[in-house]
Design an enzyme around this catalytic site. Structure first.
Site, PDB file in Angstrom:
ATOM      1  N   LYS A  75     -31.386  63.918   7.986  1.00 10.37           N
ATOM      2  CA  LYS A  75     -31.624  62.477   8.109  1.00 10.37           C
ATOM      3  C   LYS A  75     -32.591  61.970   7.051  1.00 10.37           C
ATOM      4  O   LYS A  75     -32.599  60.771   6.723  1.00 10.37           O
ATOM      5  CB  LYS A  75     -32.178  62.155   9.497  1.00 10.37           C
ATOM      6  N   ASP A 123     -33.288  58.658  17.733  1.00  4.28           N
ATOM      7  CA  ASP A 123     -33.509  59.792  18.628  1.00  4.28           C
ATOM      8  C   ASP A 123     -34.640  60.662  18.096  1.00  4.28           C
ATOM      9  O   ASP A 123     -35.026  61.636  18.718  1.00  4.28           O
ATOM     10  CB  ASP A 123     -32.237  60.643  18.732  1.00  4.28           C
TER      11      ASP A 123
END
Length: 402
Positions: A75, A123
Site C-alpha cells: 500500500k 483498514d
C-alpha cells in the site's frame, strides 16, 4: 469456493482509461517518482522450490512487500503516490508552470501543499501510505478508521502526524463517512476504492501499484504462467492483472483473485455479473481484505482479465502465515501478515483440488507468482497467530532470492 469468469467482457481489451492508467508509460512515471524517495529499494523476490514440489507445480515465486518504503506493505506505493501526484498537479495549476517531483521541496510548492488536506478511510495500511505521502510534501492528512482497526495500526498511522477520526461500523461505513466529511470541509479524498463519479484518484492509487509488477517482471527468470493475488475491494488485483495483460498480451498468465470467504464481494460480483454489496457478517482474520463492496474501477478491469475468483477460509490464511514463517528445507522464511499470505492460501487450496487444477491448467510446469502484500504490520497479532514474534522469523535467503 471457486468460480470461473463467465462475464461477457471476459477477454475483451481494457477500457481505454484503464489501459492508460495501468500502461507501461504510467508505470515508468511511478518508478521515476520512487527514485526520489529516500528509502526506496526494490523489494525482494523469494523463490520457494520445496513448496513448489509439495504443490506439484514447477516454481513458486513470492514478491515480498513487507520491505516496502518502511511501511511494510504494498500500500506504500499507492496512497502516497496519489497524494504527491495531486500536489504536483495543483501546484502546476496555481504556479502556471510544470511542477516535477524534484520541485516538491521548493518553498512555493510546499506552501501550496500546506493548505491541502488529504482524507481516506483505511483498514490500516492505506491510511499509513496517505499519511506518509502528506507528511513528505508538507500537507495535512485526516484518516478515518473503523472499529476493526487495531490500536497498533492506528498508532502507526498517527506517527506520521495524521488526524485520526474513528468511525463506528465497518470499512465501508468509514469510506462513506470520509467522503461526507471531506466534502463538507473541502478535503481531498484519496480512496483505494471507487464509486460512481469518483474514479480518477483510485486509478492513481492503482497506478502506484504497477511499480511492484515492473520490478517483479525484471526479477523473475521467466514470466509467470499463473498469478494468485488477494483482494479486498480489488485494487491491487486489478492493477497486477491489468498491467500484466498490457505487457504480456497473449502470453499473459492465468490470473486468480483470492478473497476471504467472509468478505467475498468480488466473487459475488462475478457470480451476479454486476457490482454487488454483500452483507456484513462475522469479521475475518484477514483484516486488510475485509471489504463488502468492490471498487468499480477494479471490477471493470477484473471482469476483462481475471480468469477465476476463489475464497479461502480463516484457517487457510493462518496456515499460509505459519508455512511461510517455518519453511521446509532450503526455502526462505517470509514474514506475512494476516492478509499477506492469502494468495498462497489460494494456491494451496487450488493445487489440492483436482477440479481447480484442471480448470486453471496447474501442473508440474506451472510457474506461479504470488505477492506477500504485507509483513507484520501488527506484530502482536502476528505473534498470536503464528506462535512466534516476527523478529524471530529467519530471513535467510540461501541463494533462493532475487
Amino acid at each position: 469456493m471457486f468460480l470461473s469468469n463467465r462475464h461477457s467482457d471476459y477477454h475483451m481489451p481494457l477500457d481505454p482509461a484503464d489501459a492508460e492508467t495501468l500502461s507501461v508509460k504510467a508505470a515508468e512515471d511511478v518508478e521515476r517518482h520512487l527514485l526520489h524517495r529516500a528509502n526506496h529499494a526494490p523489494t525482494p523476490l523469494r523463490t520457494l522450490p520445496i513448496l513448489a514440489a509439495e504443490l506439484r507445480v514447477g516454481a513458486v515465486h513470492i514478491k515480498d512487500e513487507g520491505f516496502r518504503l518502511g511501511l511494510g506493505s504494498f500500500k506504500a506505493l499507492g496512497g502516497s503516490y496519489a497524494v504527491i501526484r495531486l500536489v504536483r498537479e495543483d501546484a502546476s495549476r496555481r504556479l502556471g508552470r510544470a511542477v516535477d517531483i524534484a520541485d516538491l521541496r521548493s518553498a512555493d510548492v510546499r506552501a501550496i501543499a500546506a493548505g491541502m488536506t488529504f482524507a481516506c478511510a483505511t483498514d490500516g495500511n492505506h491510511g499509513r501510505s496517505v499519511a506518509q505521502g502528506a507528511q513528505l510534501v508538507g500537507a495535512k492528512a485526516a484518516i478515518f478508521v473503523h472499529g476493526g482497526v487495531s490500536d497498533e495500526r492506528v498508532a502507526a498511522i498517527a506517527r506520521f502526524g495524521a488526524e485520526i477520526i474513528r468511525v463506528a461500523g465497518t470499512y465501508d461505513d468509514s469510506v462513506a463517512e470520509a467522503a461526507q466529511v471531506a466534502a463538507a470541509r473541502n478535503w481531498i479524498v484519496v480512496s483505494d476504492t471507487s464509486w460512481p463519479g469518483y474514479e480518477r484518484i483510485p486509478g492513481l492509487v492503482m497506478q502506484g501499484y504497477t511499480a511492484m509488477v515492473r520490478e517483479a517482471l525484471r526479477q523473475l527468470p521467466r514470466p509467470p504462467t499463473h498469478v494468485f493475488v488477494q483482494a479486498g475491494v480489488g485494487g491491487v488485483a486489478a492493477a497486477v492483472a491489468g498491467h500484466l495483460a498490457l505487457v504480456l498480451g497473449d502470453r499473459r498468465p492465468t490470473f486468480v483473485v483470492v478473497e476471504p470467504a467472509r468478505a467475498a464481494c468480488l466473487l459475488e460480483t462475478a457470480r451476479a455479473g454486476r457490482p454487488v454489496k454483500i452483507e456484513h457478517g462475522e469479521p475475518t482474520v484477514m483484516a486488510m481484505l475485509e471489504c463488502y463492496e468492490p471498487s468499480l474501477v477494479a471490477w471493470r478491469v477484473l471482469r476483462r482479465v481475471a480468469d477465476a475468483f476463489m475464497t479461502v477460509d480463516e484457517d487457510d490464511a493462518v496456515g499460509a502465515m505459519r508455512r511461510l514463517a517455518r519453511p521446509a528445507g532450503s526455502d526462505p522464511a517470509i514474514v506475512a501478515g494476516e492478509s499477506g499470505g492469502v494468495g498462497l492460501a489460494g494456491l494451496v487450496c487450488a493445487a489440492a483440488d483436482p477440479g481447480s487444477r484442471v480448470a486453471l491448467g496447474l501442473d508440474e510446469a506451472s510457474r506461479v507468482f504470488l505477492i506477500n502484500t504485507e509483513g507484520a504490520t501488527d506484530p502482536e497479532r502476528y505473534a498470536d497467530l503464528v506462535g512466534m514474534p516476527p523478529d524471530d522469523v529467519a530471513t535467510t535467503t540461501k541463494g533462493a532470492d532475487a
